[in-house]
Write a protein that holds these residues in place. Structure first.
Motif, PDB file in Angstrom:
ATOM      1  N   ALA A  83       0.819  -1.218   0.000  1.00 26.13           N
ATOM      2  CA  ALA A  83       0.000   0.000   0.000  1.00 26.13           C
ATOM      3  C   ALA A  83       0.852   1.266   0.000  1.00 26.13           C
ATOM      4  CB  ALA A  83      -0.932   0.005   1.209  1.00 26.13           C
ATOM      5  N   HIS A  84       2.094   1.177   0.471  1.00 24.55           N
ATOM      6  CA  HIS A  84       2.979   2.339   0.543  1.00 24.55           C
ATOM      7  C   HIS A  84       3.883   2.478  -0.677  1.00 24.55           C
ATOM      8  CE1 HIS A  84       2.746   2.021   5.246  1.00 24.55           C
ATOM      9  NE2 HIS A  84       1.584   2.296   4.677  1.00 24.55           N
ATOM     10  N   LYS A 107       4.619  -8.393  -0.621  1.00 24.50           N
ATOM     11  CA  LYS A 107       3.647  -9.477  -0.749  1.00 24.50           C
ATOM     12  C   LYS A 107       2.220  -8.954  -0.718  1.00 24.50           C
ATOM     13  CE  LYS A 107       7.094 -12.492   1.292  1.00 24.50           C
ATOM     14  NZ  LYS A 107       7.502 -13.346   2.428  1.00 24.50           N
ATOM     15  N   GLY A 108       1.888  -8.139  -1.705  1.00 21.70           N
ATOM     16  CA  GLY A 108       0.534  -7.625  -1.826  1.00 21.70           C
ATOM     17  C   GLY A 108       0.370  -6.984  -3.191  1.00 21.70           C
ATOM     18  N   THR A 109      -0.851  -6.892  -3.693  1.00 20.48           N
ATOM     19  CA  THR A 109      -1.077  -6.217  -4.972  1.00 20.48           C
ATOM     20  C   THR A 109      -0.999  -4.705  -4.766  1.00 20.48           C
ATOM     21  OG1 THR A 109      -3.464  -6.308  -4.620  1.00 20.48           O
ATOM     22  CG2 THR A 109      -2.473  -8.071  -5.932  1.00 20.48           C
ATOM     23  N   LEU A 116       1.087  -6.731  -9.683  1.00 19.64           N
ATOM     24  CA  LEU A 116       2.136  -7.327  -8.878  1.00 19.64           C
ATOM     25  C   LEU A 116       3.159  -6.249  -8.531  1.00 19.64           C
ATOM     26  CD1 LEU A 116       2.858 -10.628 -10.840  1.00 19.64           C
ATOM     27  CD2 LEU A 116       1.764 -10.453  -8.611  1.00 19.64           C
ATOM     28  N   PRO A 117       3.807  -6.333  -7.368  1.00 21.75           N
ATOM     29  CA  PRO A 117       4.836  -5.333  -7.042  1.00 21.75           C
ATOM     30  C   PRO A 117       5.918  -5.226  -8.102  1.00 21.75           C
ATOM     31  CG  PRO A 117       4.259  -6.573  -5.092  1.00 21.75           C
ATOM     32  CD  PRO A 117       3.538  -7.232  -6.229  1.00 21.75           C
ATOM     33  N   SER A 118       6.359  -6.356  -8.642  1.00 24.03           N
ATOM     34  CA  SER A 118       7.398  -6.317  -9.678  1.00 24.03           C
ATOM     35  C   SER A 118       6.888  -5.611 -10.934  1.00 24.03           C
ATOM     36  CB  SER A 118       7.875  -7.728 -10.021  1.00 24.03           C
ATOM     37  OG  SER A 118       6.808  -8.519 -10.516  1.00 24.03           O
ATOM     38  N   VAL A 280       1.850  -3.883   9.521  1.00 24.94           N
ATOM     39  CA  VAL A 280       0.885  -4.015   8.427  1.00 24.94           C
ATOM     40  C   VAL A 280       0.661  -5.489   8.108  1.00 24.94           C
ATOM     41  CG1 VAL A 280       0.469  -3.536   5.984  1.00 24.94           C
ATOM     42  CG2 VAL A 280       1.534  -1.790   7.443  1.00 24.94           C
ATOM     43  N   ALA A 281      -0.604  -5.885   7.972  1.00 27.37           N
ATOM     44  CA  ALA A 281      -0.958  -7.221   7.496  1.00 27.37           C
ATOM     45  C   ALA A 281      -1.294  -7.111   6.011  1.00 27.37           C
ATOM     46  CB  ALA A 281      -2.137  -7.780   8.295  1.00 27.37           C
ATOM     47  N   GLU A 282      -0.384  -7.571   5.165  1.00 26.06           N
ATOM     48  CA  GLU A 282      -0.543  -7.413   3.717  1.00 26.06           C
ATOM     49  C   GLU A 282      -1.796  -8.101   3.186  1.00 26.06           C
ATOM     50  OE1 GLU A 282       0.981  -5.472   1.806  1.00 26.06           O
ATOM     51  OE2 GLU A 282       3.158  -5.546   1.933  1.00 26.06           O
ATOM     52  N   GLY A 283      -2.276  -9.116   3.902  1.00 25.32           N
ATOM     53  CA  GLY A 283      -3.424  -9.857   3.413  1.00 25.32           C
ATOM     54  C   GLY A 283      -4.685  -9.030   3.290  1.00 25.32           C
TER      55      GLY A 283
END
Length: 329
Positions: A83-84, A107-109, A116-118, A280-283
């Motif tokens: 998110a950041h 590990k999050g969209t 994807l982060p990449s 932060v909980a990435e889920g």
């Protein structure tokens, strides 16, 4: 590899910096808070995250100057909450990222397009795929902090980059598995956080180990469905890169996503849970990103749907789990 820039100051970033410094890799480390920088420089520990991890400051240069940290070397590792990530990237001059090797361990969209982060990093800086890599689990920062046996996956299309990263992060307690499947491993790393949340909800609503075991078995089926929908039919899902990360997030007491789910299952609201947890909980954000993608592709993923309805439609946990019980196979 002799040096690397690390962007992010949380527990996972701290654990990765610990490994790098132990391997005598010089780390230029960007953190947002000056108090963190001062404590790390003075005491060799991050006061805000896994403070019990001892950091070799002979190989660490911490700073709040993002541009300066990026200028130091060719390899850039992003370890910030998904998110950041957009806000961090907005602070970076794209010209500064020309020909950089971009490594992600997020590990999050990301963003409204659920990238994807990449993919987000590639889009932001025009990075070539051969200049990208990802780091994945299965591993928890808390166990790295005390040197417990750990397994990590290094993904990159360039075999020389895979080897360089394997040497940088491998140690007597960190065993590396190499992979070329950036997309599959990255999606698995995102989905496992959703599974951790739902397993936590089950625990919080007083379901037992038997149900949670069946829940995880069904989660494996959903992960296979997701990967096949992405065209990744040849993935060996039984490897640690996929299921190992899912299992440790579903069952470990160190899993912040599982902890988040436990609190939701006990009756806390989403906002109360966020306020209660310091990390932060990435889920949480991953649930929405994956649900949007699965809906667009016509995928029926009951565990993912349950997480979405509880977290975003504010449906009662117990009611949703009664429905989920009927869909377990």
């Amino acid at each position: 590899m002799r040096e690397i820039s690390v962007i992010g100051g949380g527990s996972w970033a701290t654990a990765l910096v610990k490994i790098l410094a132990e391997n005598k890799i010089r780390v230029y480390w960007y953190l947002r808070r000056q108090l963190q920088v001062e404590a790390i420089t003075r005491e060799g520990s991050n006061p805000d995250y896994i403070s019990f991890a001892k950091l070799d400051t002979d190989y660490i240069e911490a700073s709040t100057d993002l541009a300066d940290v990026l200028s130091k070397c060719q390899h850039i590792l992003f370890v910030v909450p998904s998110a950041h990530l957009p806000a961090v990237c907005q602070q970076i001059d794209p010209d500064q990222m020309d020909n950089k090797i971009i490594i992600s361990s997020i590990k999050g969209t990301v963003g409204p397009d659920n990238l994807l982060p990449s993919s987000f990093l590639a889009k932001s800086f025009g990075a070539l795929q051969l200049n990208q890599a990802i780091l994945a689990g299965p591993c928890h920062a808390e166990e790295i902090a005390v040197g417990k046996k750990t397994y990590m996956t290094v993904c990159a299309g360039d075999p020389l980059l895979r080897t360089a990263l394997s040497n940088a992060f491998g140690s007597n307690y960190v065993q590396i598995r190499e992979s070329q499947d950036l997309i599959g491993v990255e999606y698995a790393a995102i989905f496992k956080n959703v599974v951790g949340l739902v397993c936590g909800m089950a625990k919080g609503t007083n379901y037992g180990d038997n149900f949670i075991a069946v829940l995880v078995a069904n989660a494996i089926h959903e992960l296979e469905m997701l990967l096949h929908a992405l065209g990744l039919d040849s993935v060996q899902i039984g490897s640690s890169s996929y299921l190992g990360d899912l299992f440790v997030t579903a069952y470990s007491q160190h899993s912040r996503n599982r902890t988040f789910g436990v609190l939701i299952g006990q009756g806390y609201s989403v906002e109360q849970t966020k306020d209660t947890m310091s990390m932060v909980a990435e889920g949480y954000t991953a649930t929405k990103g994956l649900h949007d993608m699965a809906t667009a592709r016509g995928l029926n993923m009951p565990i993912l749907n349950t997480a979405y309805r509880v977290l975003y439609n504010y449906m009662p946990v117990k009611t949703e789990f009664k429905l989920l019980e009927r869909s377990m196979i």
